[in-house]
Write a protein that holds these residues in place. Structure first.
Motif, short mmCIF file in Angstrom:
data_model
loop_
_atom_site.label_atom_id
_atom_site.label_comp_id
_atom_site.label_asym_id
_atom_site.label_seq_id
_atom_site.Cartn_x
_atom_site.Cartn_y
_atom_site.Cartn_z
N ASP A 199 8.17 -2.95 -6.69
CA ASP A 199 9.24 -3.59 -5.92
C ASP A 199 9.03 -5.11 -5.96
N LEU A 200 10.03 -5.84 -6.43
CA LEU A 200 9.91 -7.29 -6.59
C LEU A 200 9.58 -7.98 -5.27
N ALA A 201 10.22 -7.57 -4.18
CA ALA A 201 10.03 -8.26 -2.90
C ALA A 201 8.61 -8.13 -2.37
N GLU A 202 7.91 -7.05 -2.74
CA GLU A 202 6.58 -6.81 -2.19
C GLU A 202 5.47 -6.90 -3.23
N ALA A 203 5.81 -7.29 -4.45
CA ALA A 203 4.83 -7.33 -5.53
C ALA A 203 3.77 -8.39 -5.26
#
Length: 324
Positions: A199-203
């Motif tokens: 997930d981009l937001a949590e990477a």
């Protein structure tokens, strides 16, 4: 604070989102009598509930309803209002996700509560809880406090530490039946784009490309590098406008805001709008042929060179490190 803290724990693809655990940390810093996690959905919430128990939630409330299977503002707001009415929390914590950004201010307005959004830190100083949030596209920070209760707060992912996990720890789980009336929108079907990876937001690691990628071939290299590092791929607005990447990957003032441990910017010049979405990254590495590119002004490490030459070298070197 002696009252309760309510954490709205978001589930995506059947798995608990990491920011839900960071929200538990935020809730704890208000020194509540109890941290209650609430899960909303149409079913399949037992495993996320167990994960919340292992990570420190004192109690878990599961709200299952067929209208909560896909997010709609009306359904989520009505369900949360019924949870709040029953639990009477003093603070309500959301992740600053697409859902949190939409429903948290609606809930605050209905409760007549104060709200601080996109917080990057929550700390106790002199007996008062202070909340830090970025302003002016990340160029400055302001410190807010709540003067009344209830209070509503949303947390930016990747900024607060995760609570410790205790393998044998459990928390009581309750199921609350809710009555959802007069819904103005009902989701009949969800058609998703094919999505893979982190997930981009949590990477923790983000590899982002700009116009310098020149198209699919450049982004193929970036995806390979991201896979080696266990990270996610992002893009600048310019790359998205050029059709090199989907707008779902856009990072910047009009896209996603990310704060990974490592941000690799390949072929990105560093326009102020893009910097607003990634300048909070802990370590920034820039790769650009132009030594005068603005991205080097914010980078911790800079590589002046052609990404089509540099990225393959990085891929091979990181592969060697992983093997050793």
């Amino acid at each position: 604070m002696a009252g309760k803290a309510l954490v709205v724990a978001e589930v995506k693809g059947g798995a608990l989102r990491q920011v839900a655990l960071e929200a538990i940390t935020a809730g704890r810093r208000f020194e509540p009598s109890e941290v209650i996690a609430v899960l909303l959905g149409a079913g399949g919430l037992d495993e996320p509930a167990a994960a919340l128990g292992r990570r420190g939630a004192d109690r878990i409330v599961i709200v299952e309803h067929e209208s909560l299977g896909a997010y709609t503002p009306d359904a989520y707001l009505q369900a949360l209002l019924q949870v709040v009415e029953r639990e009477a929390p003093e603070v309500i914590v959301f992740g600053h996700t697409a859902i949190g950004r939409d429903v948290a201010p609606r809930l605050a307005a209905r409760l007549g509560a104060g709200m601080v959004s996109d917080a990057v830190d929550v700390r106790s100083e002199g007996g008062e809880v202070r909340i830090v949030r970025p302003i002016y596209a990340g160029k400055a920070f302001e410190v807010r406090t709540f003067t009344d209760r209830p209070a509503v707060l949303s947390i930016r992912p990747n900024n607060l530490p995760l609570p410790d996990e205790a393998a044998g720890r459990t928390a009581p789980v309750e199921r609350l039946a809710v009555d959802l009336k007069d819904l103005r929108s009902i989701v009949r079907e969800v058609v998703k784009k094919t999505a893979q990876g982190v997930d981009l937001a949590e990477a923790r690691v983000v590899v982002a490309g700009g116009r310098g990628t020149k198209g699919e071939e450049g982004f193929r290299l970036l995806r390979e590098l991201a896979d080696v590092l266990g990270g996610a791929v992002g893009a600048s607005r310019g790359a998205c406008d050029a059709g090199y990447a989907d707008y779902a990957l856009q990072i910047g003032q009009t896209g996603k805001v990310v704060t990974p441990d490592l941000y690799i910017a390949a072929g990105i010049s560093g326009a102020i709008q893009h910097l607003a979405g990634m300048s909070g990254s802990k370590v920034i590495v820039a790769i650009n042929k132009d030594p005068e590119a603005p991205i080097f002004q914010v980078a911790d490490y800079g590589i002046v060179g052609d990404l089509f030459e540099v990225v393959p070298i990085l891929i091979e070197e990181f592969k060697k490190v992983k093997v050793s």
